[in-house]
Design a protein around this motif. Sequence first.
Motif, PDB file in Angstrom:
ATOM      1  N   GLU B   2       0.815  -1.207   0.000  1.00 44.62           N
ATOM      2  CA  GLU B   2       0.000   0.000   0.000  1.00 44.62           C
ATOM      3  C   GLU B   2       0.852   1.261   0.000  1.00 44.62           C
ATOM      4  O   GLU B   2       2.027   1.232   0.365  1.00 44.62           O
ATOM      5  CB  GLU B   2      -0.944   0.002   1.204  1.00 44.62           C
ATOM      6  CG  GLU B   2      -1.957  -1.129   1.131  1.00 44.62           C
ATOM      7  CD  GLU B   2      -3.110  -0.950   2.086  1.00 44.62           C
ATOM      8  OE1 GLU B   2      -2.894  -0.357   3.158  1.00 44.62           O
ATOM      9  OE2 GLU B   2      -4.227  -1.395   1.751  1.00 44.62           O
ATOM     10  N   ASP B   4       0.327   5.784   0.400  1.00 48.62           N
ATOM     11  CA  ASP B   4      -0.538   6.955   0.531  1.00 48.62           C
ATOM     12  C   ASP B   4      -0.183   7.937  -0.569  1.00 48.62           C
ATOM     13  O   ASP B   4       0.992   8.269  -0.751  1.00 48.62           O
ATOM     14  CB  ASP B   4      -0.344   7.637   1.894  1.00 48.62           C
ATOM     15  CG  ASP B   4      -0.903   6.794   3.028  1.00 48.62           C
ATOM     16  OD1 ASP B   4      -1.805   5.981   2.751  1.00 48.62           O
ATOM     17  OD2 ASP B   4      -0.427   6.924   4.167  1.00 48.62           O
ATOM     18  N   THR B  17      -5.231   6.089   0.537  1.00 48.33           N
ATOM     19  CA  THR B  17      -4.360   4.921   0.597  1.00 48.33           C
ATOM     20  C   THR B  17      -4.742   3.978  -0.533  1.00 48.33           C
ATOM     21  O   THR B  17      -5.920   3.618  -0.669  1.00 48.33           O
ATOM     22  CB  THR B  17      -4.533   4.195   1.942  1.00 48.33           C
ATOM     23  OG1 THR B  17      -4.260   5.121   2.984  1.00 48.33           O
ATOM     24  CG2 THR B  17      -3.591   3.007   2.045  1.00 48.33           C
ATOM     25  N   ARG B  31     -12.095   3.963  -4.103  1.00 45.75           N
ATOM     26  CA  ARG B  31     -11.492   4.483  -2.859  1.00 45.75           C
ATOM     27  C   ARG B  31     -11.992   5.881  -2.520  1.00 45.75           C
ATOM     28  O   ARG B  31     -12.028   6.241  -1.357  1.00 45.75           O
ATOM     29  CB  ARG B  31      -9.973   4.500  -2.999  1.00 45.75           C
ATOM     30  CG  ARG B  31      -9.403   3.177  -3.528  1.00 45.75           C
ATOM     31  CD  ARG B  31      -8.557   2.466  -2.518  1.00 45.75           C
ATOM     32  NE  ARG B  31      -8.248   1.117  -2.989  1.00 45.75           N
ATOM     33  CZ  ARG B  31      -7.542   0.242  -2.310  1.00 45.75           C
ATOM     34  NH1 ARG B  31      -7.055   0.572  -1.130  1.00 45.75           N
ATOM     35  NH2 ARG B  31      -7.312  -0.968  -2.785  1.00 45.75           N
TER      36      ARG B  31
END
Lengths: 334, 166, 691
Positions: B2, B4, B17, B31
């Motif tokens: 992952e 950000d 994220t 998202r």
Amino acid sequence: MRPFAYQRAADAPSAVAAVAADPRAVFLAGGTNLVDHLKLGVAAPSLVVDVSGLAVDEVEELPDGGLRIGAGTRNSDLAAHPLVRERYPLLSEALLSGASGQLRNVATTGGNLLQRTRCGYFRDTTVPCNKREPGSGCPALTGHNRYHAILGASRECVATHPSDMATALVALDATAVVLGVDGSRRVPVGELHRLPGDDPTRDTVLAHGDLITAVELPAPFGGRSRYRKVRDRASFAFALVSLAAAVRVRDGVIDDLRLVLGGVAHTPWRARHAEDALRGAAPTEGALRAAADAELLDAKALTGNAFKVPLARNALLSVLRDLTDIAPELEEDA
Amino acid sequence: MEADITLRVDGEERVVTVDTRTTLLDALRDRLGVTAPKKGCDHGQCGSCTVLVDGRREVSCLSLAVAKDGAEVVTAAGLVDADGPHPVQRAFVDNDALQCGFCTPGQVCSAVGVLAEAEAGWPSAVTAPGATPELTDAEIKERMSGNLCRCGAYPGIVAAVREVAG
Amino acid sequence: MTEQLTPVEIGRDRARFDGALKAEGAAPYAYDYPVEDPLYLWTVDSTIAKGRVAAIDASAAEATDGVVLVLTHDNAVRVSGDDLEYAVLQDPAVRFRGQVVAAVVATTPEVARAAAESVVVRYDQEPHSVTVRAEDLYRPEKVNAGFPTDTDTGDLDAAMASAAVTVDEGYVTARTHASPVEPHTTVATWTDADGFLVFESSQSAHGFRRVFSDVFEVPAERVRVIAPFVGGGFGSKGMPHAGAVVAMMAARALPGRPVKYAHTRRQMFRLVGYRPRAEQRVRLAADADGTLLGVGVDVVQESSVVKEYAEQSAMPARTMYAAPHRRTSHRLAALDVPVPSWMRAPGEAPGMFALESAMDELAHECGIDPIELRVLNEPAVDPDTGLPHSSRYLVRCLRAGADLFGWYHRDPRVRSRRQGPWLVGHGVAASTYPAYRQPNNTALVRFADGRYQVEIAAADIGTGAWTALNQIAADALGVPVDEVDLAIGDSALPVASVAGGSSGTASWGTAIVTAARQFREKFGSHPAEDDEVRADVPAPTVAEEFATHAHGAQFAEVHVHEDTGEIRVPRLYGVFDAGQVINPRTARSQLVGGMVMGMSMALHEDSVMDPALGHTANPDLADYHIPVNADVCDLRAEWLGIPDHRLNPMGSKGIGEIGITGTAAAIANAAFHATGVRVRELPITLDKFLG
């Protein structure tokens, strides 16, 4: 799509080092081909090294009258560049005949050169493909092969190279500047792609970790040129057959010419037989026909692409007639 | 894995994220809940996910979101401002340049991109070599060919773009 | 005769009411609804066409962080009913390549996808059969829409033997896919009321609810299907397919969690139906002047072992032209292929390619103009049933289209015109589609806050129903459109029939008019707050007395490049009899859209079956072509505008499908005129003109 690490490259040498160090690492530039392949499962890297931020997107004049094109230059920017439009209209035409506006805004010069075949079997990981899995077989030999090769293919692979831009670059005698772990070297674009032979997994002569950083064009060829693309839709379709042609006529004879066919082979296909037949010849209907026939003498059709032989021949003929101002003869003689 | 990232979406800064595998399109839709761009093919073949990224039209399905960290993204929803819909959006409605409407947000973003590209003098495959392009019907058709419309609203789309191009 | 509405709003040119929402990206399609804490589903699809799943190893998927469920035939909920298409994950049998054999549900789409890709399926493979062989053919009991399989009147063989002129040719239509730009999507939740809430890409909220209720044995009132905006359907969203059932199985197993599933574009080529490939033998027998003595069409078509589907491709030949000797038949082969289903104008689209190509061949043989040939054979009554027509204006469409197109300047000789390297040809063909109205429609009219609420679970799949039904309601109530609030696209609303068979506006509009009239009768023109009427519409009876069809004529100019065979359609004009047109702006789009799809059928669409692998070898939009903007040039649709008072209170005929019928023949006929090459197998690609 398997998980992978993502790394933004700080500069070209570190990008090359990062990819070279990991056999499952790949470069990411525009992403139009790679992300497609990630979704299809055709590419399953462990590491993606993003070179899209390297600011190698300058187009500069070279002292010899040529042009140096940064590998990160977007297709749309390159096609619209005033120097390209003025001196290399063939390249601009080829670029604009490829893909769509949205894709050209993202796709890069380097990435376009390295785009992989559109063969449907290559793109479907549930079926055999010698290019994806050596030795697994080639369903295209007897399957859906409308788009496949008629020249230079092997029993292992009959896929075609899809790039319009590469076809024009070969005609323009362009050179790729390649950075590898051992430094920079120059590879003529005409020698960049390779025929499938018994190892169709390799599309090009590049080694893992090699990064194209620029493409250089020699001074303009002069004469007249044309990119002619024949496809099933009026736009946004891959070539069935395309032709990048440049012809220089002096004193009534063809002084020099470049003929490169697209959509017919695993590489852009330099039509050397046709070129040789016409270089130094007067452009007559008979000479043009003989040249086109000579080029296609060795063509081998598959179950579904025999039409490409007359199509390539006729494309050669009609473009050559246009570029040499020969009127077509009456159809009764055709 | 992952990461950000920050995107400026329709004028608003959004921190999100994402998985490294998340495309820009999925980052927007799944998202961030920005559903104006649509997923028609997910392979760059239909154009319904077209958005403007840093002012240029792009398909958002073939970009990794993580590679677009810091980008300015404008979707069809973001083309509406205090004065109301974008002229292209008005022209699409007036000319019935849509039916089911699913490809329409992408068509609209693409059309805005086309107008800017033509304004900048960019040629297309139907521009005569060396000529300065004008948005004739043939030019509009060619430039809008990256956006499929299965309902067949193409004549209306051409009329809408022509109307805004003036 | 049905009591007609006085047209005030009806016939008025209006921008579509939902246009701004769509252009601004604000219209919610199934996947776009915000739902709490969603889960994402990805399927595992079979990689063989026939056999059995021997073993599924999902251990890697189950061990993946974020995976909440792996569905296989071992743990999926049992479903009910005898429709094998919905019996997904019920047993290990594999009946076509691409069948769903497992599914993974996870907290993010990326995890669901990767986990599904990690599932290893081992098969016991059996030899498959995916191409039609003569020995496999059988006679279905009936064909789509309940029509008889075969018809036989007079003696066609004798007519063929004795006629001065005959045509006896085979025509092939390709396997094609509806390919709406919105992939079929299901967002399903098993709610705490022990029922399903489903956001769905659906042409029929109630139809889907009925199927889901039956399949999952849940009372219909506990199933709600919501679909106010649908990204195109073209028949493929007319009934549920297996993917929706899989998503609902997952939702059933995960109470309270919305499960989101959108088909991939590849799955759109195998899980949502398609128009099957068909071969049609057409026989025409005529006098020397072109008067038809006999018409015959024999259809051979692929179908699937999972579910039978027979397009009524010979139907047009039963009704189009007068002739004393007539014979039609439909035969099928049940193959190990994905389940075929409805695609825009099933039957009429392929049927009119064959029949109208053959009519052009006959005109050429007889040396008469193809329009005059059709006029000559215009029937006085419906040749199939003997009933009079409720209205029939084919000849007027032909004449009006000829004038619009400039047909009469045409030199009938083939290869007689060129522009530079392009050979130029003109062709014509007729169009037809039945004018249907469906039973089982209910509308509600309520007065509240000084406005009229009109409710019916109709579907707008791009047709313009949001606008047209509002206009109908306004005229039925005698108020301006802006005093009407329309609600559609939700099975919680009163029952409505499918947006299919070009019957939507007629069926739903009739219900709305009925409810509005009853409302006015009951409450007058000054109703009180919350006055309401719910009206059912009796089944139509007009078809017992009349043959009800729409007709049209399409004219194509085709250019074929002499060197490369490239084919372009610079002009395509259609003139239609569609009764009263409700909204000219949206109607034109419907007709134009049909013609674009007809052009696509003519020039592009070809789903290529790989016989060895047993699947479609070109399952994406880069290889399976539909037209891009640049393919569509001067394309016009006009109409006569004559209401048919016998059909419904609006006097309208359906317009969703007629535009695709006859188009391919008009283009093929024009290509013949341009080149002298008669292409009898679609699509008409450049290779057909080379060598």
